[in-house]
Design a protein around this motif. Structure first.
Motif, short mmCIF file in Angstrom:
data_model
loop_
_atom_site.label_atom_id
_atom_site.label_comp_id
_atom_site.label_asym_id
_atom_site.label_seq_id
_atom_site.Cartn_x
_atom_site.Cartn_y
_atom_site.Cartn_z
N LYS A 1 0.83 -1.21 0.00
CA LYS A 1 0.00 0.00 0.00
C LYS A 1 0.86 1.26 0.00
O LYS A 1 1.66 1.47 0.91
CB LYS A 1 -0.91 0.01 1.23
N ILE B 1 -6.29 3.09 0.83
CA ILE B 1 -5.74 3.69 -0.38
C ILE B 1 -6.80 4.56 -1.06
O ILE B 1 -7.91 4.11 -1.33
CB ILE B 1 -5.26 2.60 -1.37
N TRP C 1 -1.25 1.21 -5.27
CA TRP C 1 -0.76 -0.11 -4.89
C TRP C 1 0.56 -0.40 -5.60
O TRP C 1 0.80 0.10 -6.70
CB TRP C 1 -1.78 -1.18 -5.27
#
Length: 246
Positions: A196, A221, A229
């Motif tokens: 993340k 996120i 990502w």
């Protein structure tokens, strides 16, 4: 004899006027190249506009048009194309089918999910698109308005500020339940990539969290804020992110 020479000269002149260029490629967008300085619109394919965004109820909004342009550049920028003209469009661009190393450029883009078959102008890539759709390759792995519908909506918005729904444009929602399907998404929006990339609200630092770290589970996120990502730590570091200290 004079008439024959005049006819031959006229035919030669017409052939030259419709000749397609061969030479190095500069990618303008997913379906438009400059080949040896001549603007070429690839025959029977349609790619997202550079400013076009994609996404639906099952996936976040992301810049698919710019992504397609960048992927197309990775594949073809600077390479030598051999093109065969099929038409001239209303903007004066040469419409052509092009090959690189003997491979059809249009087919590679459509089969890779970077562009769609433009059936209004030919059925050349109908099967290539269907193959990409079945495996949710590239753009088929996310919600997207067709490029033609997007352009129509943009024109309508400019002319009358009408909503996109008035154009009849359709957004396609695709079920992406399998790892194979998710593997075709760009890493930045792909939750199958487990790292993340978070942006600190306090100082704007770009920090990545890996599974097992204390704040990994709590980290959310937000692609609209520039978060993303990553599939590997090396990818995250190369993009300018540092590992979370805890």
């Amino acid at each position: 004899m004079l008439r024959i020479l005049f006819f031959v000269a006229a035919v030669a002149s017409g052939s030259m006027a419709h000749a397609a260029p061969n030479g190095p490629i500069h990618v303008v967008d997913g379906d438009t190249f400059k080949v040896n300085g001549t603007t070429v619109r690839l025959h029977a394919i349609d790619a997202p506009e550079i400013e076009q965004m994609c996404g639906d109820a099952n996936s976040p909004v992301w810049a698919c048009g710019a992504w397609v342009r960048d992927k197309t550049r990775e594949m073809f920028e600077g390479r030598h194309a051999r093109c065969t003209a099929t038409d001239t469009d209303r903007y004066g661009r040469t419409v052509a089918k092009c090959t690189v190393d003997g491979q059809d450029v249009g087919e590679r883009l459509v089969s890779g999910g970077l562009a769609f078959a433009y059936r209004q102008y030919g059925m050349d890539y109908d099967l290539a698109e269907k193959g990409a759709a079945v495996t949710s390759r590239g753009l088929h792995g996310t919600g997207i308005m067709s490029p033609a519908a997007f352009r129509s909506a943009q024109r309508a918005k400019t002319q009358s500020n009408s909503s996109r729904s008035s154009t009849g444009a359709k957004t396609v929602t695709v079920n992406r339940s399998t790892p194979q399907e998710r593997s075709w998404l760009p890493n930045a929006i792909n939750p199958a990539c487990k790292i993340k990339g978070n942006i600190s609200m306090n100082n704007g630092q770009r920090i990545y969290h890996v599974p097992g770290q204390p704040y990994y589970t709590k980290t959310r996120i937000s692609l609209t804020k520039g978060e993303r990502w990553f599939c590997s730590e090396s990818e995250a570091r190369a993009a300018g992110w540092r590992k979370a200290r805890n």
